[in-house]
Design an enzyme around this catalytic site. Structure first.
Site, PDB file in Angstrom:
ATOM      1  N   LYS A 179      40.849  83.274  19.268  1.00  0.00           N
ATOM      2  CA  LYS A 179      40.404  82.099  20.198  1.00  0.00           C
ATOM      3  C   LYS A 179      40.035  80.831  19.647  1.00  0.00           C
ATOM      4  O   LYS A 179      39.367  80.062  20.323  1.00  0.00           O
ATOM      5  CB  LYS A 179      40.065  82.467  21.456  1.00  0.00           C
ATOM      6  N   ARG A 223      46.443  77.193  26.833  1.00  0.00           N
ATOM      7  CA  ARG A 223      45.722  76.957  28.171  1.00  0.00           C
ATOM      8  C   ARG A 223      45.168  75.619  28.492  1.00  0.00           C
ATOM      9  O   ARG A 223      45.924  74.954  29.385  1.00  0.00           O
ATOM     10  CB  ARG A 223      44.396  78.086  28.263  1.00  0.00           C
ATOM     11  N   HIS A 249      42.487  87.938  11.298  1.00  0.00           N
ATOM     12  CA  HIS A 249      41.156  87.869  11.790  1.00  0.00           C
ATOM     13  C   HIS A 249      40.043  88.520  11.069  1.00  0.00           C
ATOM     14  O   HIS A 249      38.932  88.673  11.487  1.00  0.00           O
ATOM     15  CB  HIS A 249      41.059  88.290  13.276  1.00  0.00           C
ATOM     16  N   GLY A 285      43.359  73.898  25.470  1.00  0.00           N
ATOM     17  CA  GLY A 285      43.172  72.995  24.399  1.00  0.00           C
ATOM     18  C   GLY A 285      42.307  71.749  24.467  1.00  0.00           C
ATOM     19  O   GLY A 285      42.654  70.733  23.900  1.00  0.00           O
TER      20      GLY A 285
HETATM   21  P1  PAP Z   1      44.713  83.846  19.034  1.00  0.00           P
HETATM   22  O1  PAP Z   1      43.544  83.922  18.014  1.00  0.00           O
HETATM   23  O2  PAP Z   1      44.832  84.784  20.093  1.00  0.00           O
HETATM   24  O3  PAP Z   1      45.995  83.438  18.246  1.00  0.00           O
HETATM   25  P2  PAP Z   1      44.249  80.782  19.503  1.00  0.00           P
HETATM   26  O4  PAP Z   1      45.475  80.341  19.301  1.00  0.00           O
HETATM   27  O5  PAP Z   1      43.323  80.823  18.440  1.00  0.00           O
HETATM   28  O6  PAP Z   1      44.622  82.574  19.893  1.00  0.00           O
HETATM   29  O7  PAP Z   1      43.591  80.453  20.759  1.00  0.00           O
HETATM   30  C1  PAP Z   1      44.135  79.729  21.851  1.00  0.00           C
HETATM   31  C2  PAP Z   1      43.392  78.674  22.080  1.00  0.00           C
HETATM   32  O8  PAP Z   1      43.889  77.477  21.213  1.00  0.00           O
HETATM   33  C3  PAP Z   1      43.610  78.212  23.564  1.00  0.00           C
HETATM   34  O9  PAP Z   1      42.256  77.519  23.987  1.00  0.00           O
HETATM   35  P3  PAP Z   1      41.696  77.261  25.515  1.00  0.00           P
HETATM   36  O10 PAP Z   1      41.791  78.469  26.218  1.00  0.00           O
HETATM   37  O11 PAP Z   1      40.297  76.637  25.337  1.00  0.00           O
HETATM   38  O12 PAP Z   1      42.791  76.130  26.035  1.00  0.00           O
HETATM   39  C4  PAP Z   1      44.574  77.094  23.545  1.00  0.00           C
HETATM   40  O13 PAP Z   1      44.745  76.186  24.491  1.00  0.00           O
HETATM   41  C5  PAP Z   1      44.247  76.580  22.169  1.00  0.00           C
HETATM   42  N1  PAP Z   1      45.438  75.807  21.758  1.00  0.00           N
HETATM   43  C6  PAP Z   1      46.802  76.369  21.504  1.00  0.00           C
HETATM   44  N2  PAP Z   1      47.347  75.329  20.724  1.00  0.00           N
HETATM   45  C7  PAP Z   1      46.754  74.285  20.719  1.00  0.00           C
HETATM   46  C8  PAP Z   1      46.967  73.033  20.120  1.00  0.00           C
HETATM   47  N3  PAP Z   1      48.426  72.791  19.627  1.00  0.00           N
HETATM   48  N4  PAP Z   1      46.059  72.116  20.083  1.00  0.00           N
HETATM   49  C9  PAP Z   1      45.010  72.565  20.639  1.00  0.00           C
HETATM   50  N5  PAP Z   1      44.585  73.641  21.248  1.00  0.00           N
HETATM   51  C10 PAP Z   1      45.439  74.484  21.133  1.00  0.00           C
END
Ligand code: PAP
Length: 327
Positions: A75, A291, A141, A293
């Site tokens: 995340k 979610r 990770h 971002g």
């Molecule tokens: P993971 O480690 O399980 O693969 P990861 O992609 O790191 O997950 O985390 C998702 C977070 O990155 C979400 O944050 P939030 O819950 O605070 O919203 C998600 O919205 C955010 N995220 C995914 N894609 C993007 C993007 N293109 N730009 C910015 N934030 C993003």
């Protein structure tokens, strides 16, 4: 971990080899936030399944000098970093221009374009990494301490992305509530913050993970590049150029940078059908990775006192490291 259909296989514990069962029986273990049980191995907490994936990876993964490995705490920007670096290194093969409607990122979730090492090593041990096109792009990770030896000894490159711990925690909190409701019900927010501040959650402690890569990036800046979610958000183009330079990607046109920023933006990726309606092969819905971002979104979820608790913990752990994370 339960066998609920929304839970990815790499978090399930059904398929362990005897050697791992023997090892696990000797490890400290606890009931955990988000998981029924977790085990402490090389200082980090893991599910049995992830531990199996890490052990397989440590044993079998042979890094090549040209490999690029993206590393994050969960995340912390994994999906975004995968998209950015995929677009960057493949920009000759797949030009990123608004006129071309067939870029792989428009039709494929970033997690399917960039394999997750320990997940693949658990779920699909027969996956052939040698079949990946060069330079091979992968993510993990795994902590620096537990990386396969060949990753450390080869000239492969590591891009580490860190995120402010409060936003990371809140992102994981919401993801966990969706993905594993049965393991979050008995963890109200206060108890989850407590677990986070004790370092007891999958992959934790947060600070050890971050600091190991932080120091590695100081000691060997040609090997490990340290970026943050916040800087990526504030100046995506500048950070893309920094990553490109670190990876030795050659010169990159300003226009290309702008197109990559646009293609990989939260707004763009999250609005694609594949990322709204799709599912990964392990059953997890692709929309779970998008979610809000935002920077500072933790304010919607954490009270001031819980936020302060995280701040105090991280401040103490980071003291003397020279690392400051903005929020
Ligand atoms: P993971 O480690 O399980 O693969 P990861 O992609 O790191 O997950 O985390 C998702 C977070 O990155 C979400 O944050 P939030 O819950 O605070 O919203 C998600 O919205 C955010 N995220 C995914 N894609 C993007 C993007 N293109 N730009 C910015 N934030 C993003």
């Amino acid at each position: 971990m339960s066998s609920s259909s929304s839970v990815p296989d790499y978090l399930r514990d059904d398929d362990l080899i005897q050697e791992t069962r023997d090892l696990i029986s000797s490890l400290p273990s606890e009931k955990g936030w988000l998981v029924s049980r977790m085990y402490q191995f090389q200082g980090r907490w893991h599910t049995e399944a992830l531990l199996q994936g890490i052990l397989n990876c440590q044993k079998d993964f042979e890094a090549q000098d040209s490999d690029i490995i993206l590393v994050t705490n969960p995340k912390s920007g994994t999906t975004w970093l995968k998209a950015l670096v995929f677009a960057l290194i493949n920009r000759q093969k797949f030009p990123v221009s608004s006129s071309s409607g067939n870029h792989p990122l428009l039709v494929t979730n970033p997690h399917l374009l960039v394999p997750f090492l320990e997940g693949v090593y658990y779920e699909s041990p027969d996956f052939d990494f040698s079949e990946l096109p060069s330079p091979r792009l992968m993510n993990t990770h795994i902590s620096h301490l537990s990386l396969p030896e060949s990753v450390k000894s080869s000239s492969c490159k590591i891009v580490y992305c860190c995120r402010n711990p409060k936003d990371m925690f809140v992102s994981l909190w919401h993801f966990g509530k969706k993905l594993a409701p049965e393991h979050t019900a008995d963890y109200p927010l206060e108890k989850a913050v407590e677990a986070f501040c004790e370092g007891k959650f999958i992959g934790g402690p947060f600070w050890d993970h971050v600091l190991e890569y932080w120091y590695a990036s100081r000691v060997n800046p040609n090997k490990v590049l340290f970026v943050t979610y916040e800087e990526l958000k504030k100046q995506t183009g500048v950070e893309i150029k920094r990553i490109a330079e670190f990876l030795g990607c050659g010169s990159i046109e300003e226009e290309e940078v702008r197109e990559i920023v646009k293609l990989c933006s939260f707004e763009s990726l999250s609005s694609l059908e594949i990322n709204r309606e799709g599912k990964l092969p392990n059953g997890i819905e692709t929309k779970a990775f998008f979610r809000k971002g935002e920077i500072g979104g933790w304010r919607d979820t954490l009270s001031e006192s819980l936020a302060e608790k995280i701040d105090r913990t991280i401040e103490e752990k980071f003291r003397g490291s020279g690392l400051k994370l903005s929020c």
